[in-house]
Design a protein around this motif. Structure first.
Motif, mmCIF file in Angstrom:
data_model
loop_
_atom_site.group_PDB
_atom_site.id
_atom_site.type_symbol
_atom_site.label_atom_id
_atom_site.label_comp_id
_atom_site.label_asym_id
_atom_site.label_seq_id
_atom_site.Cartn_x
_atom_site.Cartn_y
_atom_site.Cartn_z
ATOM 1 N N THR A 1 -3.234 1.171 -5.610
ATOM 2 C CA THR A 1 -3.308 0.496 -4.312
ATOM 3 C C THR A 1 -4.354 1.123 -3.390
ATOM 4 O OG1 THR A 1 -1.512 1.811 -3.360
ATOM 5 C CG2 THR A 1 -0.914 -0.271 -4.414
ATOM 6 N N TYR A 2 -4.786 2.344 -3.687
ATOM 7 C CA TYR A 2 -5.838 2.966 -2.882
ATOM 8 C C TYR A 2 -7.204 2.334 -3.145
ATOM 9 C CZ TYR A 2 -2.662 6.772 -1.602
ATOM 10 O OH TYR A 2 -1.619 7.502 -1.099
ATOM 11 N N LEU B 1 -3.956 -6.226 4.422
ATOM 12 C CA LEU B 1 -4.251 -6.113 2.998
ATOM 13 C C LEU B 1 -3.009 -6.455 2.177
ATOM 14 C CD1 LEU B 1 -6.330 -5.218 0.836
ATOM 15 C CD2 LEU B 1 -5.417 -2.906 1.094
ATOM 16 N N THR B 2 -1.862 -5.934 2.578
ATOM 17 C CA THR B 2 -0.629 -6.199 1.847
ATOM 18 C C THR B 2 -0.220 -7.662 1.945
ATOM 19 O OG1 THR B 2 0.131 -3.936 2.138
ATOM 20 C CG2 THR B 2 1.804 -5.571 1.606
ATOM 21 N N SER C 1 -5.503 0.405 0.237
ATOM 22 C CA SER C 1 -4.605 0.943 1.257
ATOM 23 C C SER C 1 -4.999 2.361 1.633
ATOM 24 C CB SER C 1 -3.167 0.961 0.750
ATOM 25 O OG SER C 1 -2.717 -0.335 0.480
ATOM 26 N N SER C 2 -4.772 2.701 2.883
ATOM 27 C CA SER C 2 -5.078 4.065 3.320
ATOM 28 C C SER C 2 -3.919 5.013 3.023
ATOM 29 C CB SER C 2 -5.390 4.085 4.818
ATOM 30 O OG SER C 2 -4.245 3.709 5.563
ATOM 31 N N ASP D 1 -3.947 -2.072 6.719
ATOM 32 C CA ASP D 1 -3.091 -1.978 5.535
ATOM 33 C C ASP D 1 -2.092 -3.129 5.484
ATOM 34 O OD1 ASP D 1 -4.430 0.277 4.697
ATOM 35 O OD2 ASP D 1 -2.778 1.658 5.080
ATOM 36 N N CYS E 1 0.106 5.143 0.676
ATOM 37 C CA CYS E 1 1.096 4.460 -0.158
ATOM 38 C C CYS E 1 2.459 4.638 0.476
ATOM 39 C CB CYS E 1 1.106 5.023 -1.575
ATOM 40 S SG CYS E 1 -0.213 4.353 -2.580
ATOM 41 N N ALA F 1 2.578 1.373 8.802
ATOM 42 C CA ALA F 1 1.241 1.123 8.264
ATOM 43 C C ALA F 1 0.279 0.684 9.367
ATOM 44 C CB ALA F 1 1.307 0.052 7.180
ATOM 45 N N SER G 1 5.613 -1.664 0.646
ATOM 46 C CA SER G 1 4.546 -2.664 0.692
ATOM 47 C C SER G 1 4.220 -3.080 2.114
ATOM 48 C CB SER G 1 4.934 -3.894 -0.123
ATOM 49 O OG SER G 1 4.944 -3.592 -1.483
#
Length: 160
Positions: free
Chosen positions: A37-38, A68-69, A50-51, A65, A53, A61, A56
């Protein structure tokens, strides 16, 4: 390390105080792969995902992020929105998930790279469990969690 007569607790967080660049440098030669996910897509090695983890759709976040999710897990985002509509709660005090979904669609969002279809039996079971729970009386007053109306971006009218 903390100790008493009953137990010893070791606290080992080697990367806690490292910079992001130091973590990336370590991973370049590490025998341990980092979470996909990074990256923008699994295996890209570009660190454009993602910055951090976490869950989700984590309330801690960043906006990027979350957007993005929403692109990566649209069915999950829609399920969160279903909860918001049924309960009147906000995803966060400052942002509703429905606003984030509209923002992602109309104002641009990071390219998800990967879309997780969430079409397996596990997601279906989760969805059914959430919908059954929504039929029950809420445990708290929804107005305690209503959003404050903070804008997601300057000049954006998609979510106002």
């Amino acid at each position: 390390m903390q100790a008493n007569s009953a137990r010893i607790v070791d606290e080992w967080l080697p990367v806690k105080d490292w910079t992001t660049d130091a973590v990336k440098e370590w991973h370049a030669g590490a025998p341990v792969p980092y979470c996909w996910t990074y990256d923008s897509i699994p295996g890209a090695g570009d660190w454009l995902g993602s910055s951090r983890c976490s869950c989700s759709l984590c309330v801690f976040a960043s906006r990027r992020d979350l957007l993005l999710t929403i692109g990566r897990r649209p069915r999950l985002a829609d399920l969160y929105a279903e909860v918001e509509q049924a309960r009147g709660d906000s995803f966060r005090p400052d942002w509703r998930i429905t606003d984030l979904i509209r923002h992602a669609a109309h104002c641009g969002a990071p390219d998800p790279g990967v879309v997780c279809p969430d079409d397996g039996p596990e997601f279906t079971a989760l969805q059914e469990q959430v919908r059954q729970t929504l039929k029950r009386e809420p445990r708290k007053k929804p107005e305690l969690a209503r959003h404050t109306g903070r804008a997601l971006c300057d000049g954006c009218t998609a979510h106002t």
